[in-house]
Design an enzyme around this catalytic site. Structure first.
Site, PDB file in Angstrom:
ATOM      1  N   ARG A 110     -14.915  23.408 -23.983  1.00 37.23           N
ATOM      2  CA  ARG A 110     -13.603  23.403 -23.327  1.00 37.23           C
ATOM      3  C   ARG A 110     -12.960  24.738 -23.637  1.00 37.23           C
ATOM      4  NH1 ARG A 110      -9.473  19.769 -21.568  1.00 37.23           N
ATOM      5  NH2 ARG A 110      -7.387  20.560 -21.991  1.00 37.23           N
ATOM      6  N   HIS A 137     -12.707  21.458 -13.657  1.00 39.84           N
ATOM      7  CA  HIS A 137     -12.465  20.385 -14.627  1.00 39.84           C
ATOM      8  C   HIS A 137     -13.219  19.135 -14.146  1.00 39.84           C
ATOM      9  CE1 HIS A 137     -10.761  18.284 -17.849  1.00 39.84           C
ATOM     10  NE2 HIS A 137      -9.470  18.338 -17.568  1.00 39.84           N
ATOM     11  N   GLN A 140     -12.619  15.362 -15.478  1.00 36.74           N
ATOM     12  CA  GLN A 140     -11.368  14.776 -14.993  1.00 36.74           C
ATOM     13  C   GLN A 140     -11.568  14.158 -13.618  1.00 36.74           C
ATOM     14  OE1 GLN A 140      -8.115  14.643 -16.495  1.00 36.74           O
ATOM     15  NE2 GLN A 140      -7.835  13.242 -14.772  1.00 36.74           N
ATOM     16  N   ASP A 234      -0.005  18.440 -11.026  1.00 31.10           N
ATOM     17  CA  ASP A 234      -0.367  18.945 -12.347  1.00 31.10           C
ATOM     18  C   ASP A 234       0.782  19.820 -12.828  1.00 31.10           C
ATOM     19  OD1 ASP A 234      -1.791  19.592 -14.625  1.00 31.10           O
ATOM     20  OD2 ASP A 234      -3.293  20.821 -13.612  1.00 31.10           O
ATOM     21  N   CYS A 275      -3.197  14.521 -14.185  1.00 29.03           N
ATOM     22  CA  CYS A 275      -4.224  14.633 -15.230  1.00 29.03           C
ATOM     23  C   CYS A 275      -3.628  14.673 -16.633  1.00 29.03           C
ATOM     24  CB  CYS A 275      -5.095  15.854 -14.987  1.00 29.03           C
ATOM     25  SG  CYS A 275      -4.186  17.402 -14.850  1.00 29.03           S
ATOM     26  N   ARG A 320     -10.907   8.571 -18.503  1.00 30.87           N
ATOM     27  CA  ARG A 320     -11.612   9.742 -19.030  1.00 30.87           C
ATOM     28  C   ARG A 320     -12.706   9.314 -20.001  1.00 30.87           C
ATOM     29  NH1 ARG A 320      -9.376  14.639 -19.381  1.00 30.87           N
ATOM     30  NH2 ARG A 320     -11.531  15.266 -19.720  1.00 30.87           N
TER      31      ARG A 320
END
Length: 343
Positions: A110, A137, A140, A234, A275, A320
Site C-alpha cells: 500500500r 485501488h 476496494q 471520496d 470508501c 473489505r
C-alpha cells in the site's frame, strides 16, 4: 460460477489484468467467506503460510482487513509500517521483493506509484496484492461490487453508478474499470480538469463495447444523478497530497457535494457508497480545522446522507475483509474450488 477458474499464484495489481468472469469469481468467493464468517465456521484453509503487509501509506480498513483475513485463513501476518522497511531508502524495490519473496508466501503493498507494486510483483516470485496505489485501488472495488450485489439483483451489470467529485483519483479510476468489466454504466461527475486520464477512459470504453457497459464524463449534477442506482464519492484531498490544496479543492468541488437534494435526483432505491474515511462532520481533527479555516462543516457528503438509510458505507467497509480474504485464498490456494463448496 465455474470452478475451472484458477487464480493460484497470480498477483492482484489492478482489475484491468482480470477477465469479467475472474472478477465475478472473486466476488462469489467473497460471498462464501462472508457466510462462513457470519456463521462462525472456521476456515483456516491456508495454515502454515505467511504474508507480509508492506505499508508506505497508513490505513485503518486495509490493514485490519488483511490482518483479520490472514488470521482467519490460518496464516501468519507481519505488518511493516512506513518506518519499518528500508525499501526505496537503503534497499531497492527489486532487492526488497527478492528478500521478502523468500520469506513469505505473499506480499501486500500500500503506497504510491503503481510501478512500485508492479516491480514488486515482477521480482518477488510470490503473489503481490495492491492495497492502494496512486493510480488504482482494486481491493476496494471488490468490496464495492459485493455491497452493490447485496442491494441489487444482478449486481452492477446494467446499473448506473455515479462518482461525484474528484474523478481523477485512484478510486474513480478503479470504479470506471470495474464498471466497464462488469457491464455497468459509470458516470464521473466533477470539474473537467479532475476527470480520469484520456488513455484510461479509452481503454474502458473499448472494454464496454464487449460488456455492454458505458463511460460518461460530465459536469452536470442533474444529468449525472438522474435515475442512478449508486451514488459514490471520496474525500476531496487524497492521501499524500499537500494540505495547501484544500482551499482550491473546496472551491472546485463544493458543487459536487452529495446532499439530500442530489440523492433525490437518483433512483428511488439508490444507495450511497464511500470508501472512507469521510469528512461528513467536524468530529475529526482535519474536519474541525477545515471548518475553522474555510467555514465548511461538511465536505464531500452531507452528514444527513452519510447517516441515512441509503448509506451502505459500513457494510462496504466490512466487505473489505471478506473480499480481501477471497483474494488471499484464490491466489495462495493450489485448488480453484470455492470454500464450503468443493472442500
Amino acid at each position: 460460477m465455474s470452478t475451472s477458474i484458477n487464480l493460484s499464484g497470480r498477483s492482484f495489481l489492478k482489475l484491468l489484468d482480470f477477465t469479467p468472469d475472474e472478477i465475478r469469481y472473486l466476488i462469489d468467493l467473497s460471498r462464501d467467506f462472508k457466510a462462513l464468517k457470519l456463521a462462525g465456521t472456521p476456515h483456516r484453509y491456508l495454515e502454515s503460510k505467511n504474508i507480509v503487509l508492506l505499508f508506505e501509506k497508513t490505513s485503518t480498513r486495509t490493514r485490519c482487513a488483511f490482518e483479520v483475513a490472514g488470521y482467519d485463513l490460518g496464516m501468519g501476518v507481519t505488518y511493516l509500517d512506513p518506518g519499518s522497511s528500508q525499501m526505496g531508502k537503503k534497499e531497492s524495490i527489486e532487492d526488497t521483493a527478492r528478500v521478502l519473496g523468500r520469506m513469505y508466501d505473499g506480499i501486500e503493498y500500500r503506497g504510491f506509484a503503481q510501478s512500485i507494486v508492479e516491480d514488486l510483483a515482477a521480482n518477488a516470485g510470490v503473489p503481490v496484492w495492491n492495497g492502494l496505489t496512486t493510480e488504482f485501488h482494486p481491493t476496494q472495488m471488490l468490496a464495492d461490487m459485493l455491497t452493490i450485489e447485496e442491494n441489487f439483483a444482478g449486481g452492477i451489470e446494467g446499473k448506473k453508478l455515479v462518482f461525484m467529485g474528484d474523478a481523477k483519483n485512484n478510486v474513480a479510476n478503479s470504479l470506471m474499470v470495474v464498471c466497464a468489466k462488469l457491464g455497468g454504466h459509470f458516470v464521473a461527475c466533477g470539474p473537467r480538469d479532475r476527470m480520469p486520464a484520456d488513455d484510461l477512459v479509452a481503454t474502458c470504453e473499448a472494454i464496454c463495447r464487449e460488456t455492454g457497459g458505458s463511460v460518461t464524463l460530465t459536469e452536470n449534477v442533474g444529468e449525472a444523478c438522474s435515475c442512478a442506482q449508486v451514488v459514490y464519492t471520496d474525500i476531496w484531498v487524497s492521501m499524500g497530497e499537500p494540505d495547501e490544496v484544500w482551499a482550491e479543492r473546496i472551491r472546485l468541488l463544493e458543487p459536487y457535494r452529495v446532499t439530500p437534494e442530489v440523492m433525490a435526483q437518483a433512483a428511488d432505491d439508490a444507495i450511497f457508497l464511500h470508501c472512507l474515511p469521510s469528512f461528513h462532520d467536524t468530529l475529526t481533527t482535519v474536519g474541525a480545522e477545515i471548518a475553522v479555516k474555510f467555514g465548511v462543516e461538511e465536505m464531500e457528503v452531507a452528514d444527513t446522507v452519510f447517516e441515512s438509510a441509503q448509506s451502505k458505507v459500513f457494510d462496504e467497509a466490512e466487505n473489505r475483509m471478506h473480499t480481501i480474504k477471497a483474494v488471499l485464498f484464490a491466489t495462495l490456494s493450489p485448488s480453484p474450488s470455492r470454500p464450503g463448496k468443493a472442500r
